[in-house]
Design a protein around this motif. Structure first.
Motif, PDB file in Angstrom:
ATOM      1  N   ASN A 147      51.204 -41.728  28.653  1.00  0.00           N
ATOM      2  CA  ASN A 147      50.558 -42.792  28.879  1.00  0.00           C
ATOM      3  C   ASN A 147      51.578 -44.042  28.950  1.00  0.00           C
ATOM      4  OD1 ASN A 147      48.038 -41.451  29.034  1.00  0.00           O
ATOM      5  ND2 ASN A 147      48.099 -41.558  26.633  1.00  0.00           N
ATOM      6  N   ASP A 148      51.312 -45.083  29.599  1.00  0.00           N
ATOM      7  CA  ASP A 148      51.862 -46.464  29.529  1.00  0.00           C
ATOM      8  C   ASP A 148      53.283 -46.440  29.575  1.00  0.00           C
ATOM      9  OD1 ASP A 148      49.440 -47.881  29.615  1.00  0.00           O
ATOM     10  OD2 ASP A 148      49.042 -47.125  27.519  1.00  0.00           O
ATOM     11  N   GLN A 177      48.016 -41.195  32.516  1.00  0.00           N
ATOM     12  CA  GLN A 177      47.509 -42.755  32.840  1.00  0.00           C
ATOM     13  C   GLN A 177      48.070 -43.832  32.429  1.00  0.00           C
ATOM     14  OE1 GLN A 177      44.233 -41.467  30.030  1.00  0.00           O
ATOM     15  NE2 GLN A 177      42.947 -40.497  31.800  1.00  0.00           N
ATOM     16  N   ASN A 179      50.816 -45.270  33.768  1.00  0.00           N
ATOM     17  CA  ASN A 179      52.252 -45.172  33.920  1.00  0.00           C
ATOM     18  C   ASN A 179      52.526 -45.956  35.382  1.00  0.00           C
ATOM     19  OD1 ASN A 179      52.863 -43.150  31.531  1.00  0.00           O
ATOM     20  ND2 ASN A 179      51.234 -42.201  32.827  1.00  0.00           N
ATOM     21  N   ARG A 180      54.110 -46.189  35.332  1.00  0.00           N
ATOM     22  CA  ARG A 180      54.552 -46.822  36.380  1.00  0.00           C
ATOM     23  C   ARG A 180      55.819 -45.859  36.817  1.00  0.00           C
ATOM     24  NH1 ARG A 180      58.530 -52.115  37.041  1.00  0.00           N
ATOM     25  NH2 ARG A 180      58.739 -52.172  39.207  1.00  0.00           N
ATOM     26  N   ASN A 207      47.330 -45.098  37.398  1.00  0.00           N
ATOM     27  CA  ASN A 207      48.886 -45.370  37.575  1.00  0.00           C
ATOM     28  C   ASN A 207      49.267 -46.071  38.630  1.00  0.00           C
ATOM     29  OD1 ASN A 207      49.886 -43.060  35.452  1.00  0.00           O
ATOM     30  ND2 ASN A 207      48.376 -42.108  36.847  1.00  0.00           N
ATOM     31  N   ASP A 208      50.723 -46.608  38.719  1.00  0.00           N
ATOM     32  CA  ASP A 208      51.113 -47.209  39.875  1.00  0.00           C
ATOM     33  C   ASP A 208      52.311 -46.494  40.254  1.00  0.00           C
ATOM     34  OD1 ASP A 208      51.197 -50.106  41.542  1.00  0.00           O
ATOM     35  OD2 ASP A 208      53.329 -49.710  40.800  1.00  0.00           O
ATOM     36  N   ASN A 235      44.514 -44.991  41.307  1.00  0.00           N
ATOM     37  CA  ASN A 235      45.978 -45.174  41.402  1.00  0.00           C
ATOM     38  C   ASN A 235      46.365 -46.131  42.597  1.00  0.00           C
ATOM     39  OD1 ASN A 235      46.908 -42.998  39.295  1.00  0.00           O
ATOM     40  ND2 ASN A 235      45.320 -41.789  40.719  1.00  0.00           N
TER      41      ASN A 235
END
Length: 314
Positions: A147-148, A177, A179-180, A207-208, A235
């Protein structure tokens, strides 16, 4: 009664990082020496992630905090050999900031394996310090979460990672979840996430993704094995490939799951519906799509294409 502000071993405690630590859990810190001087935190500080993991107990929910600015080079396969089940790795810095704790991969075969159950990683940045890193993280155990985090997928054609995240057999109920996944310049990747083994309950959401996926048949998210009851939702997925491009692709007929409410963007002119969700010729799968938006034009040139429920509406 509110949560206690400082530690009580029998109750657990809420840290000044805004993270709740479970009752009886141990806490270990990664960071430069002397940050907290002679305190509880400083006395629990170690210099490497493996040393921190060695202090954790299996299944107890112990937590490793990586302090702002922490950096470690990863140069061997399965470098986190001390990792035990139930460990929480928490990076302490603003998401996407220059202070995010960083794991920098300096060998092409270097890997971080989540191969013990119920581990979580949040707030870390993954970078490549050498060209053609094969893979940052491979998950093969159940109940894990990522995550993140920020997966830097590359900065140039000669400095990129092939597949940042591999989901292997056994990674049931994995959550990916917030995340980039992003590359810059001419960096090229095979996929951002590749599902290579049979898994159940995979959740990829919020996410991106903004990468250049290699080849006309490579999805930013790719399934090459059976995944059941998966969810891919909410997303932003951009494939910057200059010609043909694909967002989500699967080749296994045994898939079942839902793809919903994703924004799917392309820089190249594509047939949006088939580029957004590519079943690779398979018609016997049980994947269903709802309320996804695909777009391959500049603003004002055309409306988005809605992909869902097996139909394309122009």
């Amino acid at each position: 009664m509110g949560l206690p502000i400082v530690g009580q071993k029998s109750l657990g405690f809420r840290t000044f990082f805004g993270t709740w630590v479970a009752p009886g859990a141990r806490v270990t810190f990664l960071g430069p020496a002397g940050v907290f001087e002679d305190t509880f935190t400083e006395n629990n500080r170690v210099g490497t992630l493996n040393a921190a993991a060695a202090r954790c107990r299996s299944g107890k929910g112990d937590t490793i905090f990586a302090l702002p600015g922490y950096t470690e080079d990863i140069n061997v396969a399965d470098f986190a050999t001390s990792l035990v089940a139930g460990t929480n790795l928490v990076g302490v810095a603003a998401p996407n900031s220059g202070l995010m704790p960083t794991l920098n991969f300096t060998a092409t075969t270097a890997t971080f394996l989540l191969d013990v159950a119920n581990c979580s990683i949040s707030g870390f940045k993954f970078t490549c310090g050498i060209d053609a890193v094969a893979n940052y993280v491979t998950v093969s155990a159940a109940g894990c979460s990522i995550n993140d985090c920020y997966f830097q997928t590359g900065t140039a054609a000669a400095l990129d990672v092939t597949i940042p995240l591999i989901v292997a057999a056994g990674a049931n109920d994995l959550r990916v979840q917030g995340n980039r996944f992003a590359g810059t310049g001419t960096a090229v990747n095979t996929n951002a996430i590749s599902v290579t083994g049979a898994v159940d309950g995979l959740n990829i959401s919020h996410n991106d993704f903004d990468i250049q996926a290699l080849g006309a048949t490579n999805g930013v998210i790719e399934f090459s094995a059976a995944a059941t009851q998966f969810r891919i939702s909410k997303n932003n997925i951009v494939n910057r490939r200059a010609t043909a491009a694909v967002a989500i692709r699967w080749t296994d007929v045994a898939l079942s799951g839902i793809i919903s409410e994703n924004n799917l963007a392309f820089l190249a002119d594509v047939t949006v519906a088939s580029a957004a969700l590519s079943a690779a010729g398979s018609t016997t799968h049980a994947v269903r799509a709802f309320d996804n938006l695909g777009h391959d034009e500049n603003i004002g040139s055309a409306i988005a294409t809605t992909i869902g429920a097996g139909a394309t509406i122009e």
